[in-house]
Design an enzyme around this catalytic site. Structure first.
Site, short mmCIF file in Angstrom:
data_model
loop_
_atom_site.label_atom_id
_atom_site.label_comp_id
_atom_site.label_asym_id
_atom_site.label_seq_id
_atom_site.Cartn_x
_atom_site.Cartn_y
_atom_site.Cartn_z
N GLY A 46 -7.94 -5.25 11.12
CA GLY A 46 -7.71 -3.55 11.41
C GLY A 46 -8.44 -2.98 10.40
N GLN A 51 -10.29 3.40 4.36
CA GLN A 51 -11.39 2.26 4.05
C GLN A 51 -12.87 2.59 4.00
OE1 GLN A 51 -8.76 -0.68 6.18
NE2 GLN A 51 -9.11 -1.76 4.39
N CYS A 88 -7.02 -7.97 3.03
CA CYS A 88 -7.36 -6.76 3.26
C CYS A 88 -8.92 -6.71 3.18
CB CYS A 88 -6.76 -5.80 2.34
SG CYS A 88 -7.30 -4.01 2.59
N LEU A 89 -9.66 -6.11 4.00
CA LEU A 89 -11.03 -5.77 3.74
C LEU A 89 -11.51 -5.22 2.36
CD1 LEU A 89 -12.27 -5.11 7.58
CD2 LEU A 89 -12.41 -7.50 6.30
N HIS A 130 0.35 -2.59 8.00
CA HIS A 130 -0.72 -2.71 7.17
C HIS A 130 -1.61 -1.47 7.20
CE1 HIS A 130 -3.66 -5.05 4.29
NE2 HIS A 130 -4.41 -4.07 4.86
N GLU A 131 -2.13 -0.94 8.30
CA GLU A 131 -2.91 0.02 8.48
C GLU A 131 -2.33 1.43 8.37
OE1 GLU A 131 -5.87 -0.85 8.19
OE2 GLU A 131 -5.57 -2.86 8.84
N HIS A 134 -1.93 2.21 4.76
CA HIS A 134 -3.30 2.68 4.14
C HIS A 134 -3.29 4.30 4.29
CE1 HIS A 134 -5.87 -0.56 2.98
NE2 HIS A 134 -5.82 -1.08 4.18
#
Ligand code: ZN
Length: 153
Positions: A46, A51, A88-89, A130-131, A134
């Protein structure tokens, strides 16, 4: 399409609230294509627009069934509970135990402005929470807790 730079760690853009998308235009389509390419390149499941430094309510998710694009997503229902390791990226090399609802129903627009409803559980549900966090400037680190003693990764 282009791979964008993923913002990391204490980059302030990760902690701001995103604005709703109002124009479903070629620029939005380009953003979504770039997000999918960037997510795939980084081996992520994701990615949310902040991000890559864009404060718009756009996220992409791919848990193995192909990319799902979520524009202005709204969580309609959630239920159950799952505990598992999450990363997380934007926080490379880190992970932590996070408890999330196990099921989700979410509605979101696609790049053309058509409204869809998605239902899923497990990893898909975890990715949606999670997304969408963000998009509100929230990162998963705030939710990390000690795993239960009998937890195995
Ligand atoms: Zn993340």
């Amino acid at each position: 399409m282009a791979i964008r730079i993923i913002r990391t760690n204490d980059d302030p853009v990760l902690y701001k609230t995103c604005k709703e998308v109002r124009k479903f235009d070629a620029r939005l389509a380009q953003l979504i294509d770039d997000m999918i390419e960037t997510m795939n390149d980084a081996d992520g499941v994701g990615l949310a627009a902040p991000q890559i430094g864009v404060l718009r309510r756009v996220a992409v998710i791919d848990v193995g069934d192909g990319p799902v694009e979520l524009v202005n997503p709204v969580i309609l229902e959630s239920s159950g509970e799952q505990g598992g390791m999450e990363g997380c990226l934007s926080f490379p090399g880190e992970s932590g135990y996070v408890v999330r609802p196990n099921r989700v129903k979410v509605e979101a627009y696609d790049r053309h402005g058509d409204l869809y409803e998605y239902e899923g559980e497990g990893l898909f549900a975890r990715a949606v929470f999670h997304e969408t966090d963000h998009l509100d400037g929230k990162v998963y680190l705030r939710l990390v807790t000690e795993p239960p003693k009998d937890f195995k990764e």
